[in-house]
Structures are given as structure tokens and as C-alpha cells.
Scaffold this active site. Structure first.
Site: not given
Length: 256
Positions: A62, A94, A213, A216
Site C-alpha cells: 500500500g 500506488n 486482481d 498482485h
């Protein structure tokens, strides 16, 4: 005799700087242990089997270049790394803009070191943020000042295809290359080396690497991504390629 003593001193300094070297990794979930959860893993967990020196994975899911900076994680890494250690830095997934309200991760758009943007926080206040290149450059130059050896690596591809090939990379690929040019740090085009591997394997095989997804990877996919990074090392100029072991020398594909 004095010359011999000077040579011995220089040799001793070199040995002290290289013995016990470590590779540190800074990045997001695509590099981190556990990846994005649900059966995924990051490629940093698989790099160590291809090197003759230890790897410490300090990637955190993240995170962006900005949030890794703001949380003090780059500071911790810089304080931890010693002279002669390698630090691989890879962000981008990100770092994109987050819309009307800042998500704490987005960077100012552009590659200027002095470029800024003002974003709105969830509480309605405003905050000045900097570019991707600003955050990465600051980390790189701080590591270089310590005598550590940073390597800047472009982000990995998502499982997004354009025809029979992986789609072109986002702007952060070019931004990371710009950081390498500005700082003199070695740049590894991880995006294109992974794309090379994926294009050879084909979309059906690659899609099996993405159980959650399009970002990943499964452990098997993470290993392919790690191998692609090693191939990028072997085809580049980083002295870390001298630490690639026999298994690493045998990774597939060639130089771009």
C-alpha cells in the site's frame, strides 16, 4: 614501504566495505512479503535465492514514494544501510492521483524536483505534496551520502494486455529512469524485463499468476518477476550483478 602500507590500507578499507554486504528492498505490495493477500506474494521474497548475499525485504503493501517517505520508512532504511550495502527502490503502483480528496499516497504530477501540488485532506485542510522524483531522489542521494549503493527499479507491469503483448508502462517507469539519470544510480528497467518474460509465456499462462486482481502475483508469478529483475541486473552495469549466484546466472531470457 610507505607505498605498500598505503596499498594495504586501501585494500583493508575495500574489504571492510564489501564483506557482509546486504541487499535492502524498498517498495510496495508487488515486492512485499504477502503481496496483496489472498494467496499472493511479492517478488522481493524470491530474490535471495539468486544472490550470494542476504536480502532484507523492507517493502510494505500500500505504500508509495510519498507515503514511504512520510511514514519515516526511508529514514529507517537510510539509518540501517551501511557503506557498501545495496538498496533496491521500486514504487509506482500506488503513486497516481486519487481524485478530489488526498489518499495520503498520491504524488504531484510531473518529474520536476521542485514541482509541487496542493491537495485537499479528508478534514478539509490542504497540503503541499511533491513529485515521485522528489521523494525517490532524496532517498537515493541520502543513501549515496552514506556510501550505500542504491539501485532504482521501474515498477512491475499489471496483467493488462494490448493485443498479444503487455501494455506500455505508466509514467512512473520513465520517472524512475529520470531519477537514475539525475543521481547516477543504476536503473533497472524491471517493467520491460517482466514484460519480456510475460510476452514469451503468453497471456493465458500469465493470467494464472494473478489469482486476486491484475496487480498482485501468486508465488509462482512473483518468482518469474524476481527472475526478470535478475536478468535486468545481469544486463546492466550495477556491481550487484557480481553477487548473482549460479541459479541467478541461469534465469531465462536475454538482454533487451
Amino acid at each position: 614501504m610507505l607505498t605498500l602500507l598505503k596499498l594495504f590500507a586501501a585494500f583493508s578499507l575495500t574489504v571492510r566495505c564489501t564483506v557482509g554486504q546486504t541487499v535492502y528492498l524498498a517498495g510496495d505490495s508487488t515486492m512485499a512479503k504477502g503481496g496483496g493477500g489472498s494467496g499472493t506474494d511479492g517478488w522481493g521474497q524470491y530474490l535471495g535465492q539468486y544472490l550470494s548475499i542476504p536480502v532484507v525485504n523492507m517493502a510494505i503493501a500500500g505504500r508509495s514514494a510519498r507515503s514511504y517517505t512520510d511514514e519515516g520508512r526511508f529514514t529507517t532504511l537510510i539509518n540501517t544501510a551501511k557503506k557498501g550495502d545495496f538498496v533496491v527502490i521500486e514504487f509506482g503502483h500506488n503513486d497516481g492521483t486519487s481524485g478530489a480528496v488526498d489518499n495520503g499516497r498520491e504524488d504531484a504530477v510531473g518529474d520536476g524536483y521542485n514541482t509541487t501540488a496542493t491537495v485537499t485532506e479528508p478534514d478539509g485542510s490542504t497540503l503541499v505534496i511533491h513529485t515521485f522524483t522528489y521523494y525517490i531522489q532524496n532517498a537515493v542521494t541520502a543513501l549515496q551520502a552514506k556510501g550505500a549503493i542504491p539501485i532504482v527499479s521501474s515498477q512491475t507491469p499489471d496483467n493488462i494486455w494490448s493485443g498479444s503483448s503487455i501494455a506500455a508502462g505508466p509514467r512512473f517507469v520513465g520517472y524512475m529512469q529520470t531519477v537514475g539519470t539525475r543521481t547516477g544510480a543504476v536503473y533497472v528497467d524491471h517493467y520491460d524485463y517482466v514484460a519480456q518474460a510475460y510476452n514469451k509465456l503468453g497471456q493465458t499462462a500469465v493470467t494464472a499468476f494473478y489469482p486476486l486482481d491484475h496487480t498482485h502475483t501468486s508465488p509462482a508469478g512473483a518468482n518469474v518477476v524476481a527472475q526478470a529483475f535478475v536478468r535486468g541486473l545481469l544486463c546492466g552495469t550495477s556491481i550487484l550483478k557480481g553477487k548473482v549466484n549460479a541459479a541467478g546466472q541461469a534465469v531465462p531470457n536475454g538482454c533487451l
